[in-house]
Every structure is written in structure tokens, then in C-alpha cells.
Design a protein around this motif. Structure first.
Motif, PDB file in Angstrom:
ATOM      1  N   LEU A 241       1.024  -0.776  -0.009  1.00 59.63           N
ATOM      2  CA  LEU A 241      -0.288  -0.070   0.232  1.00 59.63           C
ATOM      3  C   LEU A 241       0.788   1.051   0.113  1.00 59.63           C
ATOM      4  CD1 LEU A 241      -2.449  -1.214   2.374  1.00 59.63           C
ATOM      5  CD2 LEU A 241      -3.083  -0.487   0.190  1.00 59.63           C
ATOM      6  N   ILE A 242       2.021   0.996   1.134  1.00 57.64           N
ATOM      7  CA  ILE A 242       2.605   2.854   1.015  1.00 57.64           C
ATOM      8  C   ILE A 242       3.712   2.667  -0.415  1.00 57.64           C
ATOM      9  CG2 ILE A 242       4.784   3.431   1.610  1.00 57.64           C
ATOM     10  CD1 ILE A 242       3.866   2.156   4.903  1.00 57.64           C
ATOM     11  N   GLU A 243       3.901   0.912  -0.861  1.00 54.04           N
ATOM     12  CA  GLU A 243       4.619   1.744  -2.102  1.00 54.04           C
ATOM     13  C   GLU A 243       3.545   1.967  -3.933  1.00 54.04           C
ATOM     14  OE1 GLU A 243       6.912  -1.186  -5.732  1.00 54.04           O
ATOM     15  OE2 GLU A 243       5.982  -2.221  -4.044  1.00 54.04           O
ATOM     16  N   MET A 244       2.527   1.609  -3.624  1.00 55.74           N
ATOM     17  CA  MET A 244       1.719   2.436  -4.642  1.00 55.74           C
ATOM     18  C   MET A 244       0.450   3.388  -4.278  1.00 55.74           C
ATOM     19  SD  MET A 244      -2.652   0.934  -4.918  1.00 55.74           S
ATOM     20  CE  MET A 244      -2.895   1.471  -3.102  1.00 55.74           C
ATOM     21  N   ASP A 245       1.071   4.143  -2.664  1.00 54.59           N
ATOM     22  CA  ASP A 245       0.977   5.639  -2.160  1.00 54.59           C
ATOM     23  C   ASP A 245       0.905   6.085  -1.133  1.00 54.59           C
ATOM     24  OD1 ASP A 245      -0.337   7.723  -2.552  1.00 54.59           O
ATOM     25  OD2 ASP A 245      -2.476   7.118  -2.875  1.00 54.59           O
ATOM     26  N   ALA A 246       2.216   6.748  -1.927  1.00 56.77           N
ATOM     27  CA  ALA A 246       3.130   6.639   0.104  1.00 56.77           C
ATOM     28  C   ALA A 246       2.556   7.854   0.156  1.00 56.77           C
ATOM     29  CB  ALA A 246       4.702   7.163  -0.657  1.00 56.77           C
ATOM     30  N   ASP A 247       1.839   9.035  -0.361  1.00 55.86           N
ATOM     31  CA  ASP A 247       1.281  10.263   0.474  1.00 55.86           C
ATOM     32  C   ASP A 247      -0.031   9.733   0.928  1.00 55.86           C
ATOM     33  OD1 ASP A 247       3.088  11.765  -1.012  1.00 55.86           O
ATOM     34  OD2 ASP A 247       1.911  11.876  -2.346  1.00 55.86           O
ATOM     35  N   ARG A 248      -0.826   8.829   0.677  1.00 58.01           N
ATOM     36  CA  ARG A 248      -1.868   8.238   0.858  1.00 58.01           C
ATOM     37  C   ARG A 248      -1.851   7.150   2.491  1.00 58.01           C
ATOM     38  NH1 ARG A 248      -6.397  10.633  -0.307  1.00 58.01           N
ATOM     39  NH2 ARG A 248      -5.725  10.199  -2.621  1.00 58.01           N
ATOM     40  N   TYR A 249      -1.296   5.975   2.044  1.00 59.86           N
ATOM     41  CA  TYR A 249      -0.849   5.326   2.959  1.00 59.86           C
ATOM     42  C   TYR A 249       0.648   5.391   4.034  1.00 59.86           C
ATOM     43  CZ  TYR A 249      -4.589   3.448   0.563  1.00 59.86           C
ATOM     44  OH  TYR A 249      -5.773   3.108  -0.170  1.00 59.86           O
ATOM     45  N   TYR A 250       0.748   4.987   5.312  1.00 57.15           N
ATOM     46  CA  TYR A 250       1.716   5.213   6.161  1.00 57.15           C
ATOM     47  C   TYR A 250       1.663   4.224   6.879  1.00 57.15           C
ATOM     48  CZ  TYR A 250      -0.863   7.726   9.379  1.00 57.15           C
ATOM     49  OH  TYR A 250      -2.009   7.941  10.522  1.00 57.15           O
ATOM     50  N   ARG A 251       3.237   3.648   7.424  1.00 55.95           N
ATOM     51  CA  ARG A 251       2.761   3.241   8.911  1.00 55.95           C
ATOM     52  C   ARG A 251       3.106   3.695   9.780  1.00 55.95           C
ATOM     53  NH1 ARG A 251       5.863  -2.039  10.148  1.00 55.95           N
ATOM     54  NH2 ARG A 251       7.010  -1.760  12.526  1.00 55.95           N
ATOM     55  N   PRO A 252       2.101   3.409  10.591  1.00 54.53           N
ATOM     56  CA  PRO A 252       1.656   4.043  12.086  1.00 54.53           C
ATOM     57  C   PRO A 252       2.510   3.951  13.166  1.00 54.53           C
ATOM     58  CG  PRO A 252      -0.085   3.038  11.403  1.00 54.53           C
ATOM     59  CD  PRO A 252       1.242   2.652  10.914  1.00 54.53           C
ATOM     60  N   ALA A 253       3.076   4.983  13.894  1.00 54.94           N
ATOM     61  CA  ALA A 253       4.054   4.807  14.974  1.00 54.94           C
ATOM     62  C   ALA A 253       4.011   3.760  16.037  1.00 54.94           C
ATOM     63  CB  ALA A 253       4.314   6.199  15.219  1.00 54.94           C
ATOM     64  N   TYR A 254       4.096   3.078  16.578  1.00 53.48           N
ATOM     65  CA  TYR A 254       3.832   1.977  17.619  1.00 53.48           C
ATOM     66  C   TYR A 254       2.491   0.998  17.883  1.00 53.48           C
ATOM     67  CZ  TYR A 254       6.020   5.592  19.568  1.00 53.48           C
ATOM     68  OH  TYR A 254       7.478   6.287  20.007  1.00 53.48           O
ATOM     69  N   PHE A 255       1.829   1.138  16.625  1.00 54.33           N
ATOM     70  CA  PHE A 255       0.876   0.023  15.347  1.00 54.33           C
ATOM     71  C   PHE A 255       1.367  -1.498  15.337  1.00 54.33           C
ATOM     72  CE2 PHE A 255      -1.331   3.329  17.072  1.00 54.33           C
ATOM     73  CZ  PHE A 255      -2.482   2.541  16.950  1.00 54.33           C
ATOM     74  N   GLY A 256       3.060  -1.538  14.649  1.00 53.23           N
ATOM     75  CA  GLY A 256       3.340  -2.659  14.195  1.00 53.23           C
ATOM     76  C   GLY A 256       2.884  -2.586  12.454  1.00 53.23           C
ATOM     77  N   ASP A 257       3.217  -3.754  12.586  1.00 44.22           N
ATOM     78  CA  ASP A 257       2.441  -4.234  10.363  1.00 44.22           C
ATOM     79  C   ASP A 257       1.620  -4.598  10.773  1.00 44.22           C
ATOM     80  OD1 ASP A 257       5.482  -4.010  10.369  1.00 44.22           O
ATOM     81  OD2 ASP A 257       5.930  -6.492  10.861  1.00 44.22           O
ATOM     82  N   GLY A 258       0.512  -4.566  11.422  1.00 40.48           N
ATOM     83  CA  GLY A 258      -0.566  -5.749  11.516  1.00 40.48           C
ATOM     84  C   GLY A 258      -2.246  -4.223  11.202  1.00 40.48           C
ATOM     85  N   TRP A 259      -1.467  -2.966  11.011  1.00 37.39           N
ATOM     86  CA  TRP A 259      -2.272  -1.714  11.405  1.00 37.39           C
ATOM     87  C   TRP A 259      -1.248  -1.012   9.710  1.00 37.39           C
ATOM     88  CZ3 TRP A 259      -6.344  -0.686  13.858  1.00 37.39           C
ATOM     89  CH2 TRP A 259      -6.669  -1.399  14.680  1.00 37.39           C
ATOM     90  N   VAL A 260      -2.548  -0.179   9.084  1.00 40.21           N
ATOM     91  CA  VAL A 260      -2.116   1.252   7.964  1.00 40.21           C
ATOM     92  C   VAL A 260      -2.958   2.370   8.328  1.00 40.21           C
ATOM     93  CG1 VAL A 260      -4.024   0.507   6.665  1.00 40.21           C
ATOM     94  CG2 VAL A 260      -1.051   1.490   5.608  1.00 40.21           C
ATOM     95  N   GLY A 261      -1.496   3.210   8.168  1.00 44.68           N
ATOM     96  CA  GLY A 261      -2.116   4.893   8.061  1.00 44.68           C
ATOM     97  C   GLY A 261      -3.456   4.528   7.607  1.00 44.68           C
ATOM     98  N   ILE A 262      -4.855   5.629   6.977  1.00 49.09           N
ATOM     99  CA  ILE A 262      -4.816   6.498   5.800  1.00 49.09           C
ATOM    100  C   ILE A 262      -5.246   7.617   5.749  1.00 49.09           C
ATOM    101  CG2 ILE A 262      -6.452   5.929   3.741  1.00 49.09           C
ATOM    102  CD1 ILE A 262      -7.320   3.369   5.001  1.00 49.09           C
ATOM    103  N   ARG A 263      -4.056   8.702   5.160  1.00 48.11           N
ATOM    104  CA  ARG A 263      -4.565   9.776   5.224  1.00 48.11           C
ATOM    105  C   ARG A 263      -6.272  10.422   4.866  1.00 48.11           C
ATOM    106  NH1 ARG A 263       0.904  13.806   4.882  1.00 48.11           N
ATOM    107  NH2 ARG A 263      -0.559  15.095   5.619  1.00 48.11           N
ATOM    108  N   LEU A 264      -6.384  11.220   5.764  1.00 51.00           N
ATOM    109  CA  LEU A 264      -7.819  11.917   5.524  1.00 51.00           C
ATOM    110  C   LEU A 264      -8.469  13.864   5.102  1.00 51.00           C
ATOM    111  CD1 LEU A 264     -10.249  10.307   8.247  1.00 51.00           C
ATOM    112  CD2 LEU A 264      -9.476   9.688   5.730  1.00 51.00           C
ATOM    113  N   ASP A 265      -6.651  14.281   5.354  1.00 48.86           N
ATOM    114  CA  ASP A 265      -6.452  15.576   4.975  1.00 48.86           C
ATOM    115  C   ASP A 265      -5.619  15.669   4.298  1.00 48.86           C
ATOM    116  OD1 ASP A 265      -4.004  14.190   5.560  1.00 48.86           O
ATOM    117  OD2 ASP A 265      -3.291  16.008   7.259  1.00 48.86           O
ATOM    118  N   LEU A 266      -5.969  15.181   2.726  1.00 46.62           N
ATOM    119  CA  LEU A 266      -5.387  15.442   1.319  1.00 46.62           C
ATOM    120  C   LEU A 266      -6.563  16.108   0.834  1.00 46.62           C
ATOM    121  CD1 LEU A 266      -3.697  12.122   0.412  1.00 46.62           C
ATOM    122  CD2 LEU A 266      -3.110  14.462   1.772  1.00 46.62           C
ATOM    123  N   GLY A 267      -7.445  15.808   0.913  1.00 41.71           N
ATOM    124  CA  GLY A 267      -8.821  17.299   0.319  1.00 41.71           C
ATOM    125  C   GLY A 267      -9.054  16.093  -0.965  1.00 41.71           C
TER     126      GLY A 267
END
Length: 300
Positions: A241-267
Motif C-alpha cells: 500500500l505504501i509503495e502504491m501511494d506513499a502520500d496516502r498510506y503510511y506505517r503508524p508509529a507504535y502499531f506494528g505491521d498489522g495496521w496501516v494509516g490512511i490519510r484523510l486530510d489530502l482533500g
């Protein structure tokens, strides 16, 4: 239109006018816009069916780089196809306190009904005439001896005050944390047996008395992001996911490999996709019996 134009001159205004368009080549607003350096376009709709004319308008809007449409005295009913193309990005101002008095002759109806107030409403445009969700309203008192003309004049003042800040709030809401949390909450809590609590200083959503399936994060650990965190299958999916869209998806700190962050503030958040992510995350933690009931309900 002029009220929106002059409000846009303020340095703090979050929108700018890129085109003023009309189906009346003699509309006075065209001359005002041209004098202020705003691009204009006008063509009579006569001789064209509604879909054909609206297609021309749509082409002009897109060529100008418009991201939103603000109707201001545009008196034609728009085609369903045009409304669909600008769904969620087009608003209108109407001279009544919706849902009262949709359509025409609103001031006469308010006076004849003995209402204490007339007023104006800004609403999102949907296929139904004056039927979309209301964003803001201003009541205008009806005084003894009011006529359609006197009430209309005061309502027009209210319209000029109401429309610019409402448009400003509308175009920035996809980066407003309260709005974004509200959208996430609406989707997440509609899932079976889902509730909301606070955890790690963030609103989070989980199965009642069960596991968590989503977190809403705003500048968590100073990362400057507004996002949701959802469950995924593991590190491989996270990396893909991060490779596909590094602006939108990211590895959330302290949550490990089982979670992904999805940004909502890109408009440009795709809320249908967010709904799918929340549903999949819910399924990842839901008890088998509950997940099975949901699957059976969807099949039915």
C-alpha cells in the motif's frame, strides 16, 4: 456572485473564483466579473436540450480548473447527469428557511403563512429541487407591513453575509478534523455492535466489549497527519500500500505491521473506499458468529 467575488479578495479566503458562467449573456454579473478580472462564459440555452446545454457548462467549468460550483441566481433546473458529475461539490443559496418553501415565490409564501421569519439557506445540490442537505441558514424577521419587495431586500442582505463564509467552510471541510471525524464516526458506528471510546489519546472504534478495528488520529506524536488506522493482513500488505501511494498510506508509529494509516486530510478522500476499509477492518476483529450474521444479511 458579487458577494462571493469580493469575499475572495481577502488574503485569508480559502477559495478563488475561476469562472463566472451564465445562460443569460446579458446577466449583469458577467460585466462585474469581467471588470474584476474573472473569466466569464455565457451562452443562451435556447435551441439546446437540457443535457446538451449542461454538457457545455460542464466542459467550461473543467477547462477553467473549477473544483466546486456555487450557484448564485442560476434559475434553470440542472440535469441529473450534471448534478451527478458535481455531486458533493456544488452548493446553492435559496431564499427561504429550508425545508420550507422550496422553489419560487418564497417570500410571498412566508408572508401569507403568517411566519415570524423568512430567511435564506445554503444547501448541497442534489437532483431534487432545493432538496439537498442544508449547510447554513440565516433567519430574517418579518415585520409589520412587510411586502415581498421589502422582505426580499433584507433577505438579500442576509444572503450576501451567509454565502461567502459557508462556501469557505465547505471547500475546506475535507481538511477539517471535526468534519473528518464526524464522517468516520458515521461510517464506523453503523457497523454491527460497534462503539466508540478513547484509547491512546485518540477516538477509536471497536466491537462492544471486544477488539478495536479503527483509530482516528490527528497529529499523533506530532506527525501532522489526520488519518484513520485500520487493520490489515500484515507487513506485506502494508508495504504494498505504501509503495502504491506513499502520500496516502503510511506505517503508524507504535502499531506494528498489522495496521496501516490512511490519510484523510489530502482533500480528495474517497469515502466509499474508507467505508470498505472500515468494514474489512471490522471483519478482521469481529467474532465469527457476528461476522457470519453480517455476511448472511448482505446476501439477503
Amino acid at each position: 456572485m458579487a458577494a462571493l467575488l469580493y469575499a475572495a479578495k481577502a488574503e485569508t479566503c480559502p477559495y478563488e473564483l475561476v469562472l463566472v458562467a451564465s445562460n443569460d449573456p446579458d446577466a449583469p454579473g458577467l460585466a462585474i466579473a469581467a471588470a474584476e478580472g474573472i473569466a466569464t462564459w455565457a451562452r443562451t440555452h435556447k435551441g439546446l436540450n437540457r443535457d446538451a446545454f449542461d454538457t457545455l457548462v460542464d466542459e467550461q467549468l473543467r477547462a477553467a480548473g473549477a473544483e466546486y460550483v456555487a450557484l448564485a441566481g442560476y434559475m434553470r433546473i440542472l440535469s441529473d447527469d450534471f448534478v451527478a458529475r458535481w455531486a458533493g461539490r456544488m452548493i446553492n443559496i435559496h431564499p427561504s428557511l429550508l425545508p420550507r418553501y422550496k422553489g419560487l415565490n418564497t417570500h410571498r409564501q412566508a408572508i401569507d403563512a403568517g411566519d415570524r421569519c423568512g430567511g435564506c439557506s445554503v444547501h448541497i445540490v442534489t437532483p431534487g429541487v432545493d432538496d439537498g442537505p442544508v449547510l447554513a441558514q440565516t433567519p430574517v424577521s418579518i415585520v409589520a407591513g412587510d411586502t415581498v419587495e421589502t422582505l426580499s431586500a433584507r433577505v438579500r442582505i442576509a444572503e450576501h453575509q451567509l454565502y461567502p463564509p459557508t462556501l469557505a467552510a465547505f471547500v475546506t471541510r475535507e481538511r477539517n478534523p471535526d468534519y473528518l471525524l464526524g464522517r468516520v464516526r458515521e461510517i464506523a458506528t453503523a457497523l454491527p455492535e460497534a462503539d466508540e471510546v478513547s484509547s491512546h489519546g485518540m477516538p477509536c472504534f471497536g466491537i462492544v466489549k471486544g477488539k478495536k478495528f479503527a483509530y482516528f488520529t490527528q497529529d499523533h506524536h506530532g506527525d501532522g497527519k489526520i488519518a484513520i488506522l485500520v487493520k490489515i493482513s500484515g507487513g506485506d500488505e502494508q508495504a504494498a500500500l505504501i509503495e502504491m501511494d506513499a502520500d496516502r498510506y503510511y506505517r503508524p508509529a507504535y502499531f506494528g505491521d498489522g495496521w496501516v494509516g490512511i490519510r484523510l486530510d489530502l482533500g480528495d478522500t474517497d469515502w466509499d473506499a474508507i467505508g470498505d476499509w472500515l468494514r474489512k477492518s471490522w471483519l478482521a476483529v469481529a467474532p465469527k458468529k457476528l461476522a457470519g450474521l453480517m455476511g448472511a444479511a448482505e446476501e439477503f
